[in-house]
Design a protein around this motif. Structure first.
Motif, PDB file in Angstrom:
ATOM      1  N   SER A 186       0.835  -1.189   0.000  1.00  0.00           N
ATOM      2  CA  SER A 186       0.000   0.000   0.000  1.00  0.00           C
ATOM      3  C   SER A 186       0.878   1.250   0.000  1.00  0.00           C
ATOM      4  CB  SER A 186      -0.898  -0.034   1.234  1.00  0.00           C
ATOM      5  OG  SER A 186      -1.841   0.991   1.185  1.00  0.00           O
ATOM      6  N   TRP A 187       0.240   2.425  -0.147  1.00  0.00           N
ATOM      7  CA  TRP A 187       0.960   3.685  -0.040  1.00  0.00           C
ATOM      8  C   TRP A 187       1.522   3.836   1.366  1.00  0.00           C
ATOM      9  CZ3 TRP A 187       1.946   5.277  -4.562  1.00  0.00           C
ATOM     10  CH2 TRP A 187       1.004   5.388  -5.574  1.00  0.00           C
ATOM     11  N   ASP A 188       2.627   4.506   1.479  1.00  0.00           N
ATOM     12  CA  ASP A 188       3.239   4.840   2.762  1.00  0.00           C
ATOM     13  C   ASP A 188       2.551   6.103   3.278  1.00  0.00           C
ATOM     14  OD1 ASP A 188       4.836   5.779   4.846  1.00  0.00           O
ATOM     15  OD2 ASP A 188       6.725   5.475   3.776  1.00  0.00           O
ATOM     16  N   THR A 189       1.904   6.011   4.422  1.00  0.00           N
ATOM     17  CA  THR A 189       1.128   7.141   4.943  1.00  0.00           C
ATOM     18  C   THR A 189       1.996   8.326   5.357  1.00  0.00           C
ATOM     19  OG1 THR A 189       1.121   6.182   7.157  1.00  0.00           O
ATOM     20  CG2 THR A 189      -0.768   5.693   5.748  1.00  0.00           C
ATOM     21  N   THR A 190       3.308   8.145   5.439  1.00  0.00           N
ATOM     22  CA  THR A 190       4.177   9.263   5.822  1.00  0.00           C
ATOM     23  C   THR A 190       4.607  10.102   4.613  1.00  0.00           C
ATOM     24  OG1 THR A 190       6.218   7.963   5.665  1.00  0.00           O
ATOM     25  CG2 THR A 190       5.061   7.954   7.794  1.00  0.00           C
ATOM     26  N   GLY A 193       9.598   5.369  -5.594  1.00  0.00           N
ATOM     27  CA  GLY A 193       8.907   4.333  -4.819  1.00  0.00           C
ATOM     28  C   GLY A 193       7.807   3.672  -5.625  1.00  0.00           C
ATOM     29  N   LEU A 194       6.793   3.225  -4.927  1.00  0.00           N
ATOM     30  CA  LEU A 194       5.705   2.485  -5.559  1.00  0.00           C
ATOM     31  C   LEU A 194       4.949   3.338  -6.564  1.00  0.00           C
ATOM     32  CD1 LEU A 194       4.257   0.744  -2.360  1.00  0.00           C
ATOM     33  CD2 LEU A 194       5.652  -0.304  -4.154  1.00  0.00           C
ATOM     34  N   GLN A 195       4.533   2.705  -7.635  1.00  0.00           N
ATOM     35  CA  GLN A 195       3.706   3.363  -8.634  1.00  0.00           C
ATOM     36  C   GLN A 195       2.245   3.020  -8.370  1.00  0.00           C
ATOM     37  OE1 GLN A 195       5.173   1.987 -12.421  1.00  0.00           O
ATOM     38  NE2 GLN A 195       6.800   3.506 -12.447  1.00  0.00           N
ATOM     39  N   PRO A 196       1.338   3.860  -8.855  1.00  0.00           N
ATOM     40  CA  PRO A 196      -0.077   3.514  -8.704  1.00  0.00           C
ATOM     41  C   PRO A 196      -0.421   2.278  -9.530  1.00  0.00           C
ATOM     42  CG  PRO A 196       0.178   5.533  -9.980  1.00  0.00           C
ATOM     43  CD  PRO A 196       1.543   5.123  -9.543  1.00  0.00           C
ATOM     44  N   VAL A 202      -8.108  -1.976  -2.057  1.00  0.00           N
ATOM     45  CA  VAL A 202      -7.109  -3.035  -2.260  1.00  0.00           C
ATOM     46  C   VAL A 202      -5.993  -2.660  -3.235  1.00  0.00           C
ATOM     47  CG1 VAL A 202      -8.700  -4.910  -1.660  1.00  0.00           C
ATOM     48  CG2 VAL A 202      -8.546  -4.139  -4.037  1.00  0.00           C
ATOM     49  N   GLU A 203      -6.065  -1.458  -3.821  1.00  0.00           N
ATOM     50  CA  GLU A 203      -5.079  -1.041  -4.809  1.00  0.00           C
ATOM     51  C   GLU A 203      -4.470   0.306  -4.433  1.00  0.00           C
ATOM     52  OE1 GLU A 203      -6.122  -1.475  -9.032  1.00  0.00           O
ATOM     53  OE2 GLU A 203      -7.990  -2.400  -8.355  1.00  0.00           O
ATOM     54  N   ARG A 204      -3.366   0.639  -5.093  1.00  0.00           N
ATOM     55  CA  ARG A 204      -2.751   1.964  -4.939  1.00  0.00           C
ATOM     56  C   ARG A 204      -3.380   2.909  -5.968  1.00  0.00           C
ATOM     57  NH1 ARG A 204       1.435  -1.480  -4.786  1.00  0.00           N
ATOM     58  NH2 ARG A 204       2.042  -0.952  -6.927  1.00  0.00           N
ATOM     59  N   VAL A 205      -4.243   3.774  -5.482  1.00  0.00           N
ATOM     60  CA  VAL A 205      -4.970   4.704  -6.342  1.00  0.00           C
ATOM     61  C   VAL A 205      -4.344   6.091  -6.225  1.00  0.00           C
ATOM     62  CG1 VAL A 205      -7.193   5.859  -6.711  1.00  0.00           C
ATOM     63  CG2 VAL A 205      -7.113   3.400  -6.220  1.00  0.00           C
ATOM     64  N   GLU A 206      -4.203   6.736  -7.382  1.00  0.00           N
ATOM     65  CA  GLU A 206      -3.678   8.096  -7.450  1.00  0.00           C
ATOM     66  C   GLU A 206      -4.715   8.985  -8.120  1.00  0.00           C
ATOM     67  OE1 GLU A 206       0.502   9.375  -8.680  1.00  0.00           O
ATOM     68  OE2 GLU A 206      -0.588   9.366 -10.601  1.00  0.00           O
ATOM     69  N   ILE A 207      -4.875  10.198  -7.582  1.00  0.00           N
ATOM     70  CA  ILE A 207      -5.707  11.231  -8.190  1.00  0.00           C
ATOM     71  C   ILE A 207      -4.772  12.391  -8.495  1.00  0.00           C
ATOM     72  CG2 ILE A 207      -7.704  12.748  -7.898  1.00  0.00           C
ATOM     73  CD1 ILE A 207      -8.586   9.900  -7.536  1.00  0.00           C
ATOM     74  N   ALA A 208      -4.804  12.912  -9.722  1.00  0.00           N
ATOM     75  CA  ALA A 208      -3.853  13.967 -10.070  1.00  0.00           C
ATOM     76  C   ALA A 208      -4.442  14.940 -11.077  1.00  0.00           C
ATOM     77  CB  ALA A 208      -2.572  13.357 -10.619  1.00  0.00           C
ATOM     78  N   CYS A 209      -4.007  16.191 -10.949  1.00  0.00           N
ATOM     79  CA  CYS A 209      -4.293  17.245 -11.917  1.00  0.00           C
ATOM     80  C   CYS A 209      -3.004  18.042 -12.083  1.00  0.00           C
ATOM     81  CB  CYS A 209      -5.460  18.124 -11.465  1.00  0.00           C
ATOM     82  SG  CYS A 209      -5.142  19.122  -9.999  1.00  0.00           S
TER      83      CYS A 209
END
Length: 143
Positions: free
Chosen positions: A3-7, A32-35, A83-90
């Motif tokens: 999962s994403w690192d919360t820090t 690091g991790l990609q979405p 359950v996945e690494r989700v990214e939201i971006a603009c």
């Protein structure tokens, strides 16, 4: 799946524990991790990426051009974030991204009238830039 690192900057933890990364497309992709899935909120077609993604046509400082498709994409992102690494971006990572993250907070159980404050506290104090973006969040799931 990791999962994403919360820090890390930009990672928002929703009340359910779901993690979503918001970011600016002006900045380089973080190391690091990609979405595994991303929503791109832009007025034009986003660049190609190696992971699954959806594009919401959403001009800068405004609202999505198709609110039904936007609501469907936001719901998909919220479900997948369990359950996945989700990214939201603009482009800037604040207005449209903040608005979308606030809508995810609503889907996660945060009352509409508190969702912008939740995202400003847990993601960025500058999230949700315009009065109509704020209104979009307060009316999300009602219209």
């Amino acid at each position: 799946m990791d999962s994403w690192d919360t820090t890390l900057d930009g990672v928002l933890q929703l009340p359910s524990g779901r993690l979503v990364r918001g970011r600016s497309l002006r900045r380089p992709l973080p190391s690091g991790l990609q979405p595994t899935f991303a929503l791109y909120l832009l007025g034009h077609q986003p660049p190609s990426v190696a992971w699954e993604n959806r594009w919401i046509r959403w001009p800068d400082f405004w609202l999505p051009t198709d609110r039904v498709k936007a609501a469907d994409a936001l719901h998909e992102a919220w479900v997948r974030a369990e359950v996945e690494r989700v990214e939201i971006a603009c482009t800037g990572g604040k207005g449209r991204t903040g608005t979308a993250l606030a809508c995810l907070a609503v889907l996660d159980g945060v009352p509409q009238h508190l969702a912008v404050d939740y995202v400003r506290l847990h993601y960025s104090p500058r999230a949700v830039e315009t009065p109509w973006q704020r209104r979009f969040v307060t009316r999300f799931l009602i219209d």
